[in-house]
Motif scaffolding. Structure first.
Motif, short mmCIF file in Angstrom:
data_model
loop_
_atom_site.label_atom_id
_atom_site.label_comp_id
_atom_site.label_asym_id
_atom_site.label_seq_id
_atom_site.Cartn_x
_atom_site.Cartn_y
_atom_site.Cartn_z
N UNK A 164 0.84 -1.21 0.00
CA UNK A 164 0.00 0.00 0.00
C UNK A 164 0.87 1.25 0.00
N UNK A 165 1.96 1.25 0.78
CA UNK A 165 2.84 2.41 0.80
C UNK A 165 3.50 2.60 -0.56
N UNK A 166 3.97 1.52 -1.18
CA UNK A 166 4.55 1.62 -2.52
C UNK A 166 3.54 2.19 -3.50
N UNK A 256 2.97 2.34 -12.40
CA UNK A 256 3.68 1.42 -11.50
C UNK A 256 3.56 0.00 -12.03
N UNK A 257 4.61 -0.76 -11.81
CA UNK A 257 4.61 -2.19 -12.14
C UNK A 257 5.00 -2.95 -10.88
N UNK A 258 4.10 -3.80 -10.41
CA UNK A 258 4.33 -4.63 -9.23
C UNK A 258 4.58 -6.06 -9.66
N UNK A 259 5.62 -6.68 -9.10
CA UNK A 259 5.88 -8.10 -9.40
C UNK A 259 6.55 -8.76 -8.22
N UNK A 290 8.99 0.74 -10.63
CA UNK A 290 9.05 -0.72 -10.64
C UNK A 290 9.22 -1.22 -9.21
N UNK A 291 8.24 -1.99 -8.75
CA UNK A 291 8.19 -2.45 -7.36
C UNK A 291 8.42 -3.96 -7.32
N UNK A 292 9.42 -4.37 -6.56
CA UNK A 292 9.70 -5.80 -6.36
C UNK A 292 9.10 -6.22 -5.02
N UNK A 293 8.16 -7.13 -5.07
CA UNK A 293 7.53 -7.67 -3.87
C UNK A 293 8.33 -8.90 -3.43
N UNK A 294 9.09 -8.71 -2.35
CA UNK A 294 9.94 -9.78 -1.81
C UNK A 294 9.36 -10.36 -0.52
N UNK A 295 8.07 -10.12 -0.29
CA UNK A 295 7.45 -10.52 0.97
C UNK A 295 7.59 -12.02 1.21
N UNK A 296 7.43 -12.84 0.17
CA UNK A 296 7.50 -14.29 0.36
C UNK A 296 8.86 -14.88 0.00
N UNK A 297 9.61 -14.22 -0.86
CA UNK A 297 10.79 -14.87 -1.42
C UNK A 297 12.12 -14.26 -0.97
N UNK A 298 12.09 -13.22 -0.14
CA UNK A 298 13.31 -12.52 0.23
C UNK A 298 14.04 -13.10 1.41
N UNK A 314 18.38 -6.91 -11.94
CA UNK A 314 17.70 -5.62 -11.98
C UNK A 314 17.79 -4.94 -10.62
N UNK A 315 17.54 -3.65 -10.60
CA UNK A 315 17.42 -2.89 -9.36
C UNK A 315 16.06 -2.19 -9.37
N UNK A 316 15.14 -2.59 -8.53
CA UNK A 316 13.81 -1.98 -8.50
C UNK A 316 13.89 -0.55 -7.95
N UNK A 317 12.79 0.17 -8.12
CA UNK A 317 12.67 1.49 -7.50
C UNK A 317 12.25 1.37 -6.04
#
Length: 512
Positions: A164-166, A256-259, A290-298, A314-317
């Motif tokens: 939500x913040x992103x 925005x692109x979320x992945x 570009x948003x990288x969602x690492x909630x499950x995989x980080x 890559x380097x996300x924003x």
């Protein structure tokens, strides 16, 4: 602190710290206790039967709060490392092997994390509006794991809040820091899951195309999920340009692109090489963040990198993080560049989260990060994950008509079951039967996900070792062999799978 091996830790009593009010019995035989024993000290023995608890839960809890294994729900009373103990299991041999919990990242009830949280709660636990040495030290340690220019941290309480913040930043700014003046349109990947709030669910095809979903919102554009097993949706740049064109046809621009860096609920999907680079290039041409969602995989889960987006070069924003961050204590975050955070602040409006960045959350996060390093859990994930993947491929070789694909990295693996190896038709009923039999007959807990529910998911606590891996692989092998040998039951499962896939396909076509 004794090193974690497999799912057993010894807890020096002194590690509980002077800040804790926990009183432990003295022992003349040893100065350590199994963490399972420590957990039992925390409360009295259960006084309700499992059925009584289930009856009261049904009366007082929301009926759509799901249970694992609803046909035979577990009454978990304590846990240690990779093991769950229930009301009928107090010995190691009777415990359940947890192969699905990616929240208790360094192991259930890890003594260092538990002591850090308890000690902090005994001293002070307030919000981030006060100065704290621990806050800045944790921010420095955490952001040091990211590539430049990702150096600024916002702390929250859940992955949903982080996304939500992103989204809020994307509504305010372009990727170059310039103000966004047009309404926000967002691109996401099919089958993705980004959270349970209304805004996050609008970004989650896993939810809005799923049971009870509302369908795709007009401002959301869905890229096909790349399926390397079936060879579809593999071109990231082409998919991104199609989404951009769709938005343009509606008179809009994608902002925005979320992945997810590994699509977890979509079935442990790994991107083809260069996929995210192609999508990012197109999206940034539009000014999209570009948003990288690492909630499950980080946090080292994929083994070969601390953050899964690094596998794509890559380097996300913005990077959003959560679930494993505090080893079960609610803490999450969003990491971005100082320039982006500065522009967000300059746009006006204070940011504050009541529990985000509380002292106890920081203590949990710092202790979890420290354990990851001290116990070498990222390297362990790579080594044990390779062992598990090899074992799963051996099962695939033994049952080529049932096991279609093995994929993933580190301790984030998937094994897809099929009804037909030639057509690669998914077998959700077979996957459901396999996980149920592993739980009931071997006390091995697995989950099944993917677009059709046909992928056996493996994402255990990071202390998972080869001994635990072999136990899981034996359970899978035993039950696959039994199912393969029972031709009548197997045919019934395949018929049920085909019916389920047809129903899901019709439901999705109705949305499309």
């Amino acid at each position: 602190m004794q090193e974690a091996l497999g799912d057993t830790f010894a807890v020096p009593l002194k590690s509980l710290g002077s800040g804790s009010d926990l009183t432990l019995p003295s022992s003349s035989e040893a100065d350590t206790l199994e963490r399972h024993d420590l957990a039992l000290l925390a409360g009295s023995a259960p006084t309700l039967t499992r059925d009584e608890i289930l009856e009261r839960r049904r009366k007082h809890y929301g009926p759509n709060l799901a249970l694992f294994f609803p046909e035979d729900p577990l009454h978990v009373t304590s846990a240690v490392g990779c093991r769950l103990y229930t009301s009928d299991s107090r010995e190691e041999a009777d415990s359940y092997l947890d192969c699905i919990n990616n929240v208790s990242h360094v192991g259930h009830c890890h003594p260092q994390v538990t002591a850090a949280i308890a000690g902090q709660l005994a001293r002070v636990n307030t919000n981030s509006r006060y100065l704290s040495q621990e806050h800045v030290q944790y921010a420095e340690a955490l952001t040091a794991t990211f590539p430049a220019p990702l150096e600024t941290l916002y702390l929250l309480s859940s992955g949903s809040e982080a996304n939500e913040l992103a989204l809020r930043v994307a509504r305010t700014l372009r990727c170059d820091g310039a103000p966004r003046t047009a309404p926000l349109h967002v691109a996401v990947l099919d089958h993705a899951y980004h959270g349970h709030t209304n805004a996050a669910m609008e970004l989650s095809p896993y939810k809005f195309y799923g049971p009870g979903g509302a369908g795709r919102a007009q401002h959301v554009h869905v890229l096909p999920c790349p399926d390397t097993y079936r060879g579809t949706g593999l071109g990231g740049e082409a998919a991104a340009r199609a989404a951009v064109a769709e938005a343009a046809a509606a008179g809009a621009t994608i902002g925005a692109f979320f992945a997810e860096s590994v699509i977890s609920c979509g079935g442990q999907v790994m991107f083809p090489d260069g996929y995210l680079a192609g999508v990012y290039r197109v999206m940034r041409e539009q000014g999209a963040l570009c948003v990288a969602d690492e909630v499950q995989c980080g946090f080292g889960r994929v083994g070969d990198a601390f953050w899964a987006f690094q596998l794509q070069g890559v380097v996300p924003d913005i990077v959003t993080i959560g679930k494993p961050m505090g080893n079960g204590y609610p803490v999450s975050g969003a990491v971005m560049s100082r320039a982006l955070a500065g522009a967000f602040a300059a746009a006006g409006g204070e940011f504050f989260a009541t529990h985000g960045g509380s002292n106890a959350a920081v203590a949990a996060g710092a202790a979890t990060l420290r354990v990851l390093r001290e116990e070498g859990l990222q390297a362990r994930a790579a080594a044990v994950g390779a062992h598990v993947a090899a074992g799963m491929r051996a099962l695939q070789a033994a049952h080529p008509t049932l096991v279609g694909d093995v994929r993933g990295r580190g301790l984030m693996l998937g094994m897809e079951l099929v009804t037909d190896a030639a057509t690669r038709a998914p077998a959700p009923a077979l996957a459901a039967a396999l996980r149920a039999r592993c739980a009931a007959r071997h006390r091995v807990l697995l989950s099944a996900e993917g677009p059709w529910g046909s992928v056996i998911k493996f994402k255990p606590p990071m202390c998972f070792g080869e001994r635990e891996a072999d136990r899981m692989l034996r359970a899978l092998g035993c039950e696959l062999a039994a199912l393969a040998a029972d031709h009548e039951q197997l045919q019934a499962l395949h018929d049920a799978s085909r019916a389920a896939v047809a129903q899901l396909t019709r439901a999705r076509e109705a949305w499309d």
